[in-house]
Design an enzyme around this catalytic site. Structure first.
Site, mmCIF file in Angstrom:
data_model
loop_
_atom_site.group_PDB
_atom_site.id
_atom_site.type_symbol
_atom_site.label_atom_id
_atom_site.label_comp_id
_atom_site.label_asym_id
_atom_site.label_seq_id
_atom_site.Cartn_x
_atom_site.Cartn_y
_atom_site.Cartn_z
ATOM 1 N N ASP A 19 42.436 -62.817 -37.057
ATOM 2 C CA ASP A 19 41.267 -62.437 -36.259
ATOM 3 C C ASP A 19 40.330 -61.514 -37.032
ATOM 4 O OD1 ASP A 19 43.616 -61.950 -33.589
ATOM 5 O OD2 ASP A 19 42.569 -63.792 -34.143
ATOM 6 N N GLU A 178 36.997 -68.361 -26.907
ATOM 7 C CA GLU A 178 37.320 -66.944 -27.160
ATOM 8 C C GLU A 178 36.690 -66.502 -28.482
ATOM 9 O OE1 GLU A 178 41.597 -67.056 -27.235
ATOM 10 O OE2 GLU A 178 41.655 -68.318 -29.017
HETATM 11 C C1 6LW Z 1 43.030 -63.362 -29.967
HETATM 12 C C2 6LW Z 1 42.379 -64.678 -29.712
HETATM 13 C C3 6LW Z 1 43.194 -65.474 -30.632
HETATM 14 O O1 6LW Z 1 42.704 -62.401 -29.027
HETATM 15 O O2 6LW Z 1 44.507 -65.047 -30.542
HETATM 16 O O3 6LW Z 1 42.855 -66.356 -32.731
HETATM 17 C C4 6LW Z 1 44.501 -63.769 -29.898
HETATM 18 N N1 6LW Z 1 42.677 -66.324 -31.438
HETATM 19 O O4 6LW Z 1 41.033 -64.770 -30.043
HETATM 20 C C5 6LW Z 1 45.421 -62.859 -30.646
HETATM 21 O O5 6LW Z 1 45.227 -63.011 -32.020
#
Ligand code: 6LW
Length: 509
Positions: A19, A178
């Site tokens: 991330d 997300e």
């Molecule tokens: C993060 C979400 C994700 O909050 O996994 O890679 C979660 N995507 O965006 C934890 O890394």
């Protein structure tokens, strides 16, 4: 002015550093990644070329910022965003099930402020500073909301949410929209997100609008990055952040995994790592990451060993190196660099590696498939439940350790124990003379081979364990393997300390 000239290989930050989010300040780049249940939290790195990164500290270093007591594995601190505005760095993040907050600092190495907690549901918060002085917060849907990316204006001095929270884009139709980030490029507002889930279906998609509030029009050629349904060496590419260099070139930092293939399967145990790819803009004004959304294999050498990551730690200073982490919020009395100068002292408590707690544990990420790890331990237990040693740790249910303990019949002994879910077994044990012993392992892509060195210098091979059983595909979660030094009294405090003289982490070509 520095542009990318170094021949670079990916990942640019190997090991469990997922991330990524970054910002540029002049010719300097700063990047943060998730840290979950580990502390200090949110490692921050510096680079001047996007290829070579050096950790300069952590954003979260005290208990006011780190609400990790009792947090389950792979919970804790998820998906930071790092931005710079008017002389201040801002890092905004979610501590899962507790809330989202930001901290700020005038220096990237910190110290960072106390948390400014936000009335903002969901995860993956991001900040965007517009040219008119308005500041926007974006993030995922909250528990009662339909899926998509939500936005409000925010007062960056107080953290007050200034406008009604509104859904600005549902994404291109992938699961779990997300990881949003807003950008303004030549007067147009772009909203880039991750979709498909942070596994093999992961992708990066983007939309744009003439207004920061939308409506946002999705890119007809989404995704702009994805390795889904390919046999690419890198998988799960997604969760990106964009940056423009001083030479006006654009680049993306994003997470990916390097699965090890076995007959009819694959697994990854190093966690989600940080990768770099160039970005170009189409005639129609859309960014594309890599070669039409794929990381060019020429920029990829999964066996590339970052030699600068060789680490021989003599524990000589008063502070632990930045690569070292604790589990959750450690008991300060559990470890010391001053009690026996030049040694790391661990006082094993009742907390064990099998607990969702903070055992006497100091660990660093495994960043290479092939590496040698060793430590010199001086430990003289007097009770059968006291132990100290070297652990290969994915989480409290998936870990291997070579350790020293005590046996009423054998006296001091070295053991190899493996825990794979509900399977938990001491596989080897051997009586041990003397108090100092070198414990070590050699890792390759598929197994960890353990050994110890007796006080007479004799090296004894001491079993092995498959990497696959410590992988995300088996253990689940969002983290990666750590090599840890630990001590525990397995339910009560140890009567004697464990002294570690040195620790060596040597990547193998
Ligand atoms: C993060 C979400 C994700 O909050 O996994 O890679 C979660 N995507 O965006 C934890 O890394």
């Amino acid at each position: 002015m520095t542009s990318i000239i170094a021949p670079y290989k990916n990942p640019v930050i190997p090991g469990f550093y997922p991330d990524p989010s970054l910002c540029r300040v002049g010719s300097d780049y700063y990047l943060v990644t998730s840290s979950f249940q580990y502390s200090p939290g949110v490692p921050i790195f510096h680079s001047q070329d996007l290829v070579n990164w050096t950790q300069i500290g952590h954003c979260l270093t005290n208990k006011r910022q780190l609400k990790l007591d009792g947090c389950g594995s792979s919970l804790g601190n998820w998906a930071p965003t790092l931005r710079y505005h008017n002389g201040r760095f801002y890092m905004i993040i979610t501590t899962v099930y507790i809330g989202s907050f930001f901290v700020w600092s005038e220096k990237p190495e910190g110290p960072w402020s106390d948390p400014v907690w936000l009335d903002w549901p969901g995860i993956d918060p991001s900040l965007f500073f517009d040219e008119d002085g308005r500041v926007y917060i974006t993030g995922t849907s909250g528990p009662e909301e339909s899926e998509g990316i939500y936005q409000s204006e925010i007062d960056i001095e107080t953290g007050e949410i200034l406008t009604k929270r509104q859904l600005i884009w549902r994404g291109s139709g992938g699961y779990a929209p997300e990881g949003p980030h807003m950008y303004r490029v030549q007067g147009v507002y772009y909203l880039m997100i991750a979709e498909g889930g942070t596994e093999y279906g992961h992708m990066v998609t983007i939309a744009r609008s003439n207004s920061p509030y939308g409506p946002y029009e999705g890119n007809p050629n989404n995704p702009i990055l994805s390795h889904r349904s390919t046999n690419h060496r890198i998988q799960a590419a997604g969760h990106a952040d964009l940056v423009q260099m001083e030479d006006n070139s654009w680049w993306a930092l994003f997470l990916g995994i390097r699965p090890v293939s076995i007959p009819f399967g694959r697994y990854h145990h190093l966690g989600r790592e940080t990768f770099l790819a160039p970005v170009h803009w189409t005639q129609e004004g859309w960014p594309v990451i890599g070669d039409e959304g794929i990381l060019n294999e020429k920029l990829l050498d999964p066996t590339f060993q970052h030699e600068e990551l060789i680490d021989v730690d003599e524990f000589a200073g008063n502070e632990l190196k930045f690569c070292w982490n604790f589990l959750r919020n450690p008991q300060r009395s559990d470890w010391s660099l001053n009690e026996k100068p030049g040694w790391l002292t661990l006082h094993g408590s009742a907390v064990t590696l099998n607990d969702i707690g903070s055992p006497a544990f100091v660990g660093r990420r495994q960043q290479h498939f092939k590496c040698q790890v060793s430590t010199l331990l001086s430990f003289d237990p007097t009770r059968e439940d006291e132990e100290a040693g070297l652990t290969v740790y994915m989480d409290e249910k998936f870990h291997y350790e070579i350790a020293i303990t005590y046996d009423s019949s054998l006296g001091r002994k070295v053991i190899l124990r493996r825990r794979i879910g509900s399977l938990w077994k001491i596989e080897l044990e051997s009586a041990l003379e003397g108090s100092d012993v070198v414990l070590g392992l050699e890792a390759d892509e598929t197994k960890y081979s353990f050994y110890y060195v007796k006080s007479n210098g004799e090296r004894v091979a001491f079993g092995s364990g498959e990497c696959a059983f410590l992988s995300t595909e088996v253990a689940g979660g969002f983290t990666g393997v750590y090599f840890g030094l630990y001590a525990t009294g397995n339910g009560k405090p140890c009567t004697v300390p464990a002294y570690f003289d040195w620790f060596k982490y040597i990547p193998q070509g």
